[in-house]
Enzyme design. Sequence first.
Site, PDB file in Angstrom:
ATOM      1  N   HIS A  37      28.287 -22.165  -5.413  1.00  0.00           N
ATOM      2  CA  HIS A  37      28.114 -22.822  -6.711  1.00  0.00           C
ATOM      3  C   HIS A  37      28.243 -21.808  -7.851  1.00  0.00           C
ATOM      4  O   HIS A  37      27.248 -21.470  -8.520  1.00  0.00           O
ATOM      5  CB  HIS A  37      26.738 -23.501  -6.778  1.00  0.00           C
ATOM      6  CG  HIS A  37      26.515 -24.539  -5.731  1.00  0.00           C
ATOM      7  ND1 HIS A  37      26.279 -24.220  -4.414  1.00  0.00           N
ATOM      8  CD2 HIS A  37      26.504 -25.900  -5.809  1.00  0.00           C
ATOM      9  CE1 HIS A  37      26.114 -25.333  -3.718  1.00  0.00           C
ATOM     10  NE2 HIS A  37      26.243 -26.359  -4.541  1.00  0.00           N
ATOM     11  N   HIS A  77      20.670 -23.470  -5.565  1.00  0.00           N
ATOM     12  CA  HIS A  77      22.121 -23.365  -5.379  1.00  0.00           C
ATOM     13  C   HIS A  77      22.709 -22.233  -6.217  1.00  0.00           C
ATOM     14  O   HIS A  77      23.874 -21.852  -6.002  1.00  0.00           O
ATOM     15  CB  HIS A  77      22.810 -24.692  -5.700  1.00  0.00           C
ATOM     16  CG  HIS A  77      22.449 -25.296  -7.018  1.00  0.00           C
ATOM     17  ND1 HIS A  77      21.180 -25.722  -7.314  1.00  0.00           N
ATOM     18  CD2 HIS A  77      23.195 -25.575  -8.116  1.00  0.00           C
ATOM     19  CE1 HIS A  77      21.153 -26.226  -8.543  1.00  0.00           C
ATOM     20  NE2 HIS A  77      22.359 -26.135  -9.049  1.00  0.00           N
ATOM     21  N   GLY A 123      16.073 -24.835  -3.022  1.00  0.00           N
ATOM     22  CA  GLY A 123      17.350 -25.527  -2.917  1.00  0.00           C
ATOM     23  C   GLY A 123      17.166 -27.010  -2.726  1.00  0.00           C
ATOM     24  O   GLY A 123      18.030 -27.803  -3.096  1.00  0.00           O
ATOM     25  N   SER A 124      16.040 -27.420  -2.142  1.00  0.00           N
ATOM     26  CA  SER A 124      15.659 -28.819  -2.204  1.00  0.00           C
ATOM     27  C   SER A 124      14.984 -28.981  -3.558  1.00  0.00           C
ATOM     28  O   SER A 124      13.835 -28.575  -3.748  1.00  0.00           O
ATOM     29  CB  SER A 124      14.713 -29.188  -1.060  1.00  0.00           C
ATOM     30  OG  SER A 124      14.431 -30.554  -1.093  1.00  0.00           O
ATOM     31  N   ASP A 154      18.201 -28.232 -15.175  1.00  0.00           N
ATOM     32  CA  ASP A 154      17.820 -29.433 -15.919  1.00  0.00           C
ATOM     33  C   ASP A 154      17.961 -30.691 -15.067  1.00  0.00           C
ATOM     34  O   ASP A 154      17.230 -31.670 -15.254  1.00  0.00           O
ATOM     35  CB  ASP A 154      18.608 -29.560 -17.217  1.00  0.00           C
ATOM     36  CG  ASP A 154      20.119 -29.478 -17.026  1.00  0.00           C
ATOM     37  OD1 ASP A 154      20.572 -29.137 -15.913  1.00  0.00           O
ATOM     38  OD2 ASP A 154      20.857 -29.742 -17.996  1.00  0.00           O
ATOM     39  N   GLY A 155      18.858 -30.693 -14.089  1.00  0.00           N
ATOM     40  CA  GLY A 155      19.009 -31.850 -13.224  1.00  0.00           C
ATOM     41  C   GLY A 155      17.761 -32.140 -12.411  1.00  0.00           C
ATOM     42  O   GLY A 155      17.376 -33.302 -12.236  1.00  0.00           O
ATOM     43  N   SER A 347     -13.748 -37.491   1.845  1.00  0.00           N
ATOM     44  CA  SER A 347     -13.373 -38.206   3.060  1.00  0.00           C
ATOM     45  C   SER A 347     -12.767 -37.278   4.107  1.00  0.00           C
ATOM     46  O   SER A 347     -12.965 -37.456   5.303  1.00  0.00           O
ATOM     47  CB  SER A 347     -12.371 -39.323   2.748  1.00  0.00           C
ATOM     48  OG  SER A 347     -12.991 -40.375   2.038  1.00  0.00           O
ATOM     49  N   GLU A 368       0.434 -35.439  -3.835  1.00  0.00           N
ATOM     50  CA  GLU A 368       0.571 -34.785  -2.522  1.00  0.00           C
ATOM     51  C   GLU A 368       1.726 -33.794  -2.465  1.00  0.00           C
ATOM     52  O   GLU A 368       1.684 -32.823  -1.714  1.00  0.00           O
ATOM     53  CB  GLU A 368       0.735 -35.845  -1.425  1.00  0.00           C
ATOM     54  CG  GLU A 368      -0.530 -36.642  -1.139  1.00  0.00           C
ATOM     55  CD  GLU A 368      -0.773 -37.769  -2.109  1.00  0.00           C
ATOM     56  OE1 GLU A 368      -1.894 -38.335  -2.107  1.00  0.00           O
ATOM     57  OE2 GLU A 368       0.164 -38.104  -2.891  1.00  0.00           O
ATOM     58  N   GLN A 429      -3.010 -47.697   4.874  1.00  0.00           N
ATOM     59  CA  GLN A 429      -3.831 -46.493   4.982  1.00  0.00           C
ATOM     60  C   GLN A 429      -3.791 -45.870   6.375  1.00  0.00           C
ATOM     61  O   GLN A 429      -4.428 -44.839   6.608  1.00  0.00           O
ATOM     62  CB  GLN A 429      -5.290 -46.826   4.644  1.00  0.00           C
ATOM     63  CG  GLN A 429      -5.489 -47.596   3.353  1.00  0.00           C
ATOM     64  CD  GLN A 429      -4.989 -46.852   2.142  1.00  0.00           C
ATOM     65  OE1 GLN A 429      -5.518 -45.807   1.782  1.00  0.00           O
ATOM     66  NE2 GLN A 429      -3.938 -47.371   1.508  1.00  0.00           N
TER      67      GLN A 429
END
Length: 619
Positions: A37, A77, A123-124, A154-155, A347, A368, A429
């Site tokens: 890239h 990238h 990269g993710s 920015d993407g 919990s 999460e 749940q």
Amino acid sequence: MTKNPGISDSRIKSIEVMANKLRRHSILSTTEAKSGHPSTCLSCAEIVSTIFFQFLRFNLDDPDNPANDRFVLSKGHAAPILWAALGEAGAFPVEELLNLRKIDSELEGHPTPRSPYVDVTTGSLGQGLANALGMAFASRLNNSSNRIYVLLGDGEIAEGSVWEAASLAAHYKLGNLTAVVDVNRLGQSEATMAGHDADVYARRFEAFGWDTKIVDGHDVSSLISAFEYSEGNGGKPTAILARTFKGKGVSFMEDADGWHGKPITDPELLKQALDEVGGLENPPEKLSIKEPEGSGPEGPVKTVENIVCDYDEGDKIATRQAYGKGLAKLGYLDGRVVALDGDCKNSTFSDLFRKEHPERFFECFIAEQVLVGAASGLASQGFIPFASTFACFLTRAYDFIRIAGISKLNLKLCGSHAGVSIGEDGPSQMALEDLAMMRAVGGSMVLYPSDGVSAEKLTAEAVKTEGITYIRTSRPATPVLYGNDEEFPIGGCKILRSSDSDKAALVGAGVTLHESLKAADILAEEGINVRVIDLYSIKPVDEKSIREAARDTGFIVTVEDHYPEGGLGEAVRSGLGNETCRFISLAVRDIPRSGSPAQLLNMFGIDAEGIVKTVKGNM
């Protein structure tokens, strides 16, 4: 160019020349690799040059030093320009840049910790800011004055995880965190939603409690002023919105759509591009990465001791509560242990850790993705984070978990309230996919305690063993089965019933182990002996014991509070190897509904009654 009175013209010129060197390397390395890239590297060249050769303090000979500043390339990238900056800084010979993307090179297509100068895989898109947040947490724990820089595209600002992280960074007043957004307007397939309107991004960051600066991302003097502002910003994180042009410096590529992920392979165009970017001259001033002042903090302290349990056999306690007890004890035994939760701490019982070690607990609220992303950042800095939430909610963070596996991070996850045994709360749940999900992560370990002792001991085993580890805990209180001195090595199992005349082997874990024990007692009263195996280690599985059970009994019944796909039954089947036997998997085979735990276990045939019926009906 904006004049910066604190920086000499010679220094600014040197950083500009270095930016063009980085452009040249990025073009040549991607052309040699025939993939990559380059256009996204060209847009951020001045940004990377300014960070690395004006602000970053990093000891290249000691990349793990807690005093080092950290740099996270969230827009992974753009890896070629990261490698180029490291090469020009002296981390390795610049000739190595031409090995980009080769199978024997650390210079991968997107950054991974195969390079000692990379903390986390990126990269993710949308994960880097959460990782940087965890690194800033580590700085606080280490009393370090280092800074954390993260470069985003920015993407990727379209990802909700970016704003989860932004919200939490402001909440914790992480003034040592600077995010730079490369606002180059073009995504992979078309323009981004906001294009070059950096004001949109600035307003969003400000709404989340950040300070912002909008700059021309190709103006080194303006960039320097923005970074200087962020250094003196105190208790707020800073977002620098840098307007740039994708493909900057190459006329046929600059601000042009259709060049994402395309190297320059045409020889004539390559010559033109190299002529236009230059990058052959030497900077007027010698540039290098500065080292941090002093040796810095020691980092987290490791202490090796065994955890001590205090149960009486027959006591009833939920494994989720025992997990919390064990985690709190580990906080005293190992200074690397930290805990994070997603507003479920009362919990999951991670609140027991918070009560004992409040300075090492981070509440991530109902987010999460950032829970796992921040835990990954902490793990990259030598801490051992335990991130806890309901097991079903970890599914929305699965990409972060997957990437943590690629990074080979020492990350610990605890998912509570697993299976239909949670009862009346209903199917939304009930985690019924989590074992499959976690077994599929590269290099993972999956643990499933059935009583208080095993829950505490397996939590301690997770600390002793490097790697990403998942602990599945249950909501109902179950009887203590083991003595306090029992040990639970990862990769093992426990045989709780056995005889020379076993007609079947029942393999369970969690609540289904207790149902298997009840079934064994019922069958024994009818003269049918069965083996009962506690498969507390789902991955790795104890293949030796499984195969022995198959040979000795010729009949294996697995019982799990999970869907059949990818769970305990398939783990056992994979461990059988070439052994042949009758094999029946009892599991949740339809979408469940609200009801009492006993009703739901019975509905799906995974209670003692269902097990007895299965054994007797298939003998």
